[in-house]
Design a protein around this motif. Structure first.
Motif, PDB file in Angstrom:
ATOM      1  N   LEU A  74      11.171  -7.279  -0.422  1.00 36.21           N
ATOM      2  CA  LEU A  74      10.579  -7.230   0.920  1.00 36.21           C
ATOM      3  C   LEU A  74      11.117  -6.048   1.731  1.00 36.21           C
ATOM      4  O   LEU A  74      11.528  -5.056   1.166  1.00 36.21           O
TER       5      LEU A  74
ATOM      6  N   GLY B 289      -4.869 -12.857  -1.630  1.00 35.03           N
ATOM      7  CA  GLY B 289      -3.470 -13.118  -1.974  1.00 35.03           C
ATOM      8  C   GLY B 289      -3.178 -14.616  -1.910  1.00 35.03           C
ATOM      9  O   GLY B 289      -2.536 -15.186  -2.801  1.00 35.03           O
TER      10      GLY B 289
ATOM     11  N   THR C 104       5.185 -11.783   5.128  1.00 36.05           N
ATOM     12  CA  THR C 104       4.352 -12.274   4.020  1.00 36.05           C
ATOM     13  C   THR C 104       5.205 -13.031   3.010  1.00 36.05           C
ATOM     14  O   THR C 104       4.804 -14.088   2.499  1.00 36.05           O
TER      15      THR C 104
ATOM     16  N   TRP D 197       0.809  -1.213   0.000  1.00 36.39           N
ATOM     17  CA  TRP D 197       0.000   0.000   0.000  1.00 36.39           C
ATOM     18  C   TRP D 197       0.842   1.263   0.000  1.00 36.39           C
ATOM     19  O   TRP D 197       0.326   2.344  -0.228  1.00 36.39           O
TER      20      TRP D 197
HETATM   21  P1  NAD Z   1       2.281  -6.945   3.554  1.00 30.75           P
HETATM   22  O1  NAD Z   1       3.271  -8.040   3.484  1.00 30.75           O
HETATM   23  O2  NAD Z   1       1.437  -6.838   4.741  1.00 30.75           O
HETATM   24  O3  NAD Z   1       1.284  -7.029   2.300  1.00 30.75           O
HETATM   25  C1  NAD Z   1       1.759  -7.010   0.971  1.00 30.75           C
HETATM   26  C2  NAD Z   1       0.701  -7.656   0.084  1.00 30.75           C
HETATM   27  O4  NAD Z   1       0.638  -9.046   0.388  1.00 30.75           O
HETATM   28  C3  NAD Z   1      -0.718  -7.129   0.289  1.00 30.75           C
HETATM   29  O5  NAD Z   1      -1.373  -7.062  -0.958  1.00 30.75           O
HETATM   30  C4  NAD Z   1      -1.343  -8.172   1.183  1.00 30.75           C
HETATM   31  O6  NAD Z   1      -2.749  -8.270   1.067  1.00 30.75           O
HETATM   32  C5  NAD Z   1      -0.694  -9.433   0.676  1.00 30.75           C
HETATM   33  N1  NAD Z   1      -0.623 -10.505   1.663  1.00 30.75           N
HETATM   34  C6  NAD Z   1      -0.507 -10.381   3.007  1.00 30.75           C
HETATM   35  N2  NAD Z   1      -0.452 -11.596   3.567  1.00 30.75           N
HETATM   36  C7  NAD Z   1      -0.523 -12.501   2.557  1.00 30.75           C
HETATM   37  C8  NAD Z   1      -0.509 -13.921   2.509  1.00 30.75           C
HETATM   38  N3  NAD Z   1      -0.414 -14.633   3.618  1.00 30.75           N
HETATM   39  N4  NAD Z   1      -0.597 -14.507   1.305  1.00 30.75           N
HETATM   40  C9  NAD Z   1      -0.669 -13.788   0.170  1.00 30.75           C
HETATM   41  N5  NAD Z   1      -0.709 -12.439   0.155  1.00 30.75           N
HETATM   42  C10 NAD Z   1      -0.624 -11.801   1.348  1.00 30.75           C
HETATM   43  O7  NAD Z   1       3.111  -5.631   3.298  1.00 30.75           O
HETATM   44  P2  NAD Z   1       2.563  -4.162   3.320  1.00 30.75           P
HETATM   45  O8  NAD Z   1       2.335  -3.756   4.722  1.00 30.75           O
HETATM   46  O9  NAD Z   1       1.461  -4.032   2.345  1.00 30.75           O
HETATM   47  O10 NAD Z   1       3.801  -3.363   2.723  1.00 30.75           O
HETATM   48  C11 NAD Z   1       4.820  -2.869   3.505  1.00 30.75           C
HETATM   49  C12 NAD Z   1       6.019  -3.769   3.397  1.00 30.75           C
HETATM   50  O11 NAD Z   1       6.448  -3.830   2.045  1.00 30.75           O
HETATM   51  C13 NAD Z   1       7.197  -3.233   4.172  1.00 30.75           C
HETATM   52  O12 NAD Z   1       7.857  -4.308   4.785  1.00 30.75           O
HETATM   53  C14 NAD Z   1       8.070  -2.614   3.100  1.00 30.75           C
HETATM   54  O13 NAD Z   1       9.443  -2.520   3.416  1.00 30.75           O
HETATM   55  C15 NAD Z   1       7.832  -3.566   1.980  1.00 30.75           C
HETATM   56  N6  NAD Z   1       8.169  -2.924   0.725  1.00 30.75           N
HETATM   57  C16 NAD Z   1       9.250  -3.366   0.047  1.00 30.75           C
HETATM   58  C17 NAD Z   1       9.624  -2.743  -1.118  1.00 30.75           C
HETATM   59  C18 NAD Z   1      10.817  -3.199  -1.898  1.00 30.75           C
HETATM   60  O14 NAD Z   1      10.944  -2.806  -3.047  1.00 30.75           O
HETATM   61  N7  NAD Z   1      11.690  -4.017  -1.335  1.00 30.75           N
HETATM   62  C19 NAD Z   1       8.893  -1.675  -1.586  1.00 30.75           C
HETATM   63  C20 NAD Z   1       7.797  -1.244  -0.846  1.00 30.75           C
HETATM   64  C21 NAD Z   1       7.423  -1.878   0.299  1.00 30.75           C
END
Ligand code: NAD
Length: 542
Positions: free
Chosen positions: A236, A198, A217, A138
């Protein structure tokens, strides 16, 4: 899995107001999307890359037409300012521009040298995986979704997209933007919903999975993907360190360090999450950070000319994490010098000192407006502490001596080193981006972002084996010394390595004992010498 009637509400984090909703996809929706995208994809892949690029480019035009609409939705959905939302749109448009311009070249056929097969030719084409599943976060709901979608499409894939439930309104907007290019719409399917959607997407076994999200995740999805051997690429979390060396421009380090820590309320994967400062400049740096932080105004506005540097956190879970990290740090001896208070969904920009690596705030991703600062004795300690992390996305090094900074940067176990700035490297459309350790196993931005959505299919083409190919001779048993001679002649690194096997070959060939054999061997040796000359000229070059 969600029943048909479940909805996700769109809530403005700053005001708490609901401004819409979307129906969650069901397991049946996901499976239908999987089938339909698999059926549609060959027609898309059959188009030449240039044609795919021409059609994808239309999305760039759609985005430019819809700029104000996009920034308005992201502002409501996420809480970031219209300007920060525009930064995102800019980065995405820039990537679409570069990717569509260069994809034909990046995806072009790769010719492979013939080696010792003089009568064959080799090449490798880039093939799409088929149906790619993209699950996104998000925090950058435009720029972390559209570039991978565009890249997967350019590579010839169809795409199933699961935007984050936290930025669901932006997910719906993205779907609408794609639908405004009717030529693209049949090859992209949006599946709105939370983690359950997801999970259903992963269970539907796409041909390739791409996740941007948290480490937690990533670990769950990795386990599921491996069961079906679904190829899985992930971007991640980060715990990016900033190192202020003794010869740093302290005022700039403080100014842009503060910006890097609090930009988009610290909710960027490349936010400055921890700072290590040389003891000689520590006091000056902390004082400058407090001065800069005091200027960092906080608030929400839906106007394009929002005067604030920082908005609210985007949802409750982020506030909980920040408060837990602050409480843990204070309980273990940290001092909050500025900020730390929460009002509604706003947490003040918070500066802490006396922190150490027993604290969550130095070890776990906070993803909020915190700037913990630690004093270090020298470069070695700064490097050792920066590397003491399970994550390795980016790192920031400040020094007036660029060579010094680069020397330190080379010792940091991260995907990107940014010298004398913070965060900004992320906006460079063609600079490879990604992390080491738990932060990721792939690289986005530029060529790699597009080619990662392909696998290489190789071709070896010739008439039936030609006896003049030197490597055909050595298929017959009894040619050990001949092969050894060829290898030495071609790849020997000294004159002796090149010539000795030739002598061995000529001297030891049993055929040399018979007159006919001698003639044969002579002819063989002659052609071997000719081949050798050709080999030296052609093969060693590659
Ligand atoms: P999140 O892991 O909570 O969710 C990411 C996505 O995965 C969402 O669409 C969510 O609905 C889905 N999801 C969650 N649990 C799942 C499951 N068990 N199975 C399948 N799908 C699932 O992450 P977030 O809070 O949305 O994003 C923030 C995180 O993303 C932070 O850790 C940030 O550092 C990371 N991030 C990394 C980068 C990068 O390029 N490395 C860029 C932006 C954000």
């Amino acid at each position: 899995m969600a029943p048909q009637t479940e909805f996700i509400e769109f809530i403005n984090p700053a005001t708490g107001q609901k401004f819409g909703e979307v129906r969650m996809a069901t397991e049946a929706d996901v499976l239908r999307a999987r089938r339909e995208m698999a059926a549609a994809q060959p027609a898309w892949a059959a188009k030449p890359v240039k044609e795919r690029a021409r059609l994808v480019k239309k999305l760039q035009s759609v985005m430019l037409e819809a700029v104000d609409e996009i920034t308005a939705v992201v502002n409501q959905d996420h809480g970031k300012s219209r300007l920060d939302a525009l930064h995102e749109v800019f980065m995405t448009v820039e990537k679409i521009h570069h990717y569509t311009a260069h994809a034909p070249q990046w995806l072009a056929r790769e010719r492979v040298p013939r080696g010792l097969y003089f009568f064959k030719r080799f090449y490798a084409d880039r093939e799409p995986y088929g149906v790619v599943g993209i699950i996104g976060p998000w925090n950058y709901p435009i720029d972390l979704m559209l570039p991978p979608i565009v890249s997967a499409l350019l590579a010839g894939n169809a795409v199933m997209v699961k935007p984050s439930e936290v930025s669901a309104a932006t997910g719906v907007l993205l779907e609408s933007l794609i639908n405004r290019v009717p030529e693209l719409a049949p090859f992209v399917r949006f599946l709105h919903g939370d983690a359950r959607v997801g999970q259903a997407l992963v269970r539907s076994q796409p041909d390739l999975l791409f996740l941007t999200g948290s480490v937690k995740t990533g670990q769950i999805v990795a386990k599921m993907a491996v069961e079906n051997m679904t190829p899985f690429m992930y971007e991640l979390g980060g715990k990016d360190a900033m190192l202020v060396l003794e010869d740093a421009d302290v005022a700039s380090a403080a100014k842009w360090g503060v910006w890097g820590a609090f930009y988009t309320t610290g909710q960027a994967c490349v936010s400055v999450e921890r700072v290590y400062v040389h003891e000689k400049v520590y006091d000056e740096f902390v004082a400058a950070v407090l001065e800069e932080t005091a200027k960092f105004s906080v608030g929400f506005s839906s106007d394009v000319d929002n005067p604030n540097w920082m908005g609210p956190l985007t949802f409750e879970r982020q506030c909980d994490i920040v408060n837990t990290h602050l409480a843990d740090a204070v309980a273990k001896g940290a001092r909050i010098l500025m900020g730390g208070k929460q009002t509604g969904m706003f947490i003040e920009p918070t500066v802490l000192v006396d922190v150490d690596h027993t604290m969550k705030i130095m070890m776990d991703e906070t993803f909020g407006p915190t700037m913990p600062i630690m004093k270090v004795q020298d470069d070695t300690q700064a490097i050792q502490l920066a590397n003491h992390s399970t994550m390795g996305l980016s790192a920031y090094v400040w020094s007036r001596d660029l060579k010094h900074a680069e020397r330190v940067g080379r010792q940091l176990d991260v995907g990107v080193v940014n010298i004398n700035d913070t965060v900004a490297h992320y906006s460079v459309a063609r600079l490879p981006f990604g992390g080491t350790k738990l932060s990721g196993n792939t690289r986005t931005h530029g060529r790699g972002e597009v080619t990662q959505f392909t696998h290489q299919k190789a071709y070896s083409i010739s008439a039936p084996p030609n006896p003049l190919d030197p490597v055909i001779w050595i298929r017959r048993p009894g040619n050990y010394n001949l092969l050894k001679m060829m290898m030495g002649a071609t790849y020997g690194t000294t004159l002796r390595q090149r010539m000795a096997p030739l002598g061995e070959f000529l001297g030891s060939d049993p055929r040399m004992g018979h007159a006919a054999g001698r003639a044969l061997a002579g002819a063989g040796a002659l052609s071997a010498l000719v081949a050798l000359a050709v080999m030296l000229l052609r093969v060693r070059r590659h």
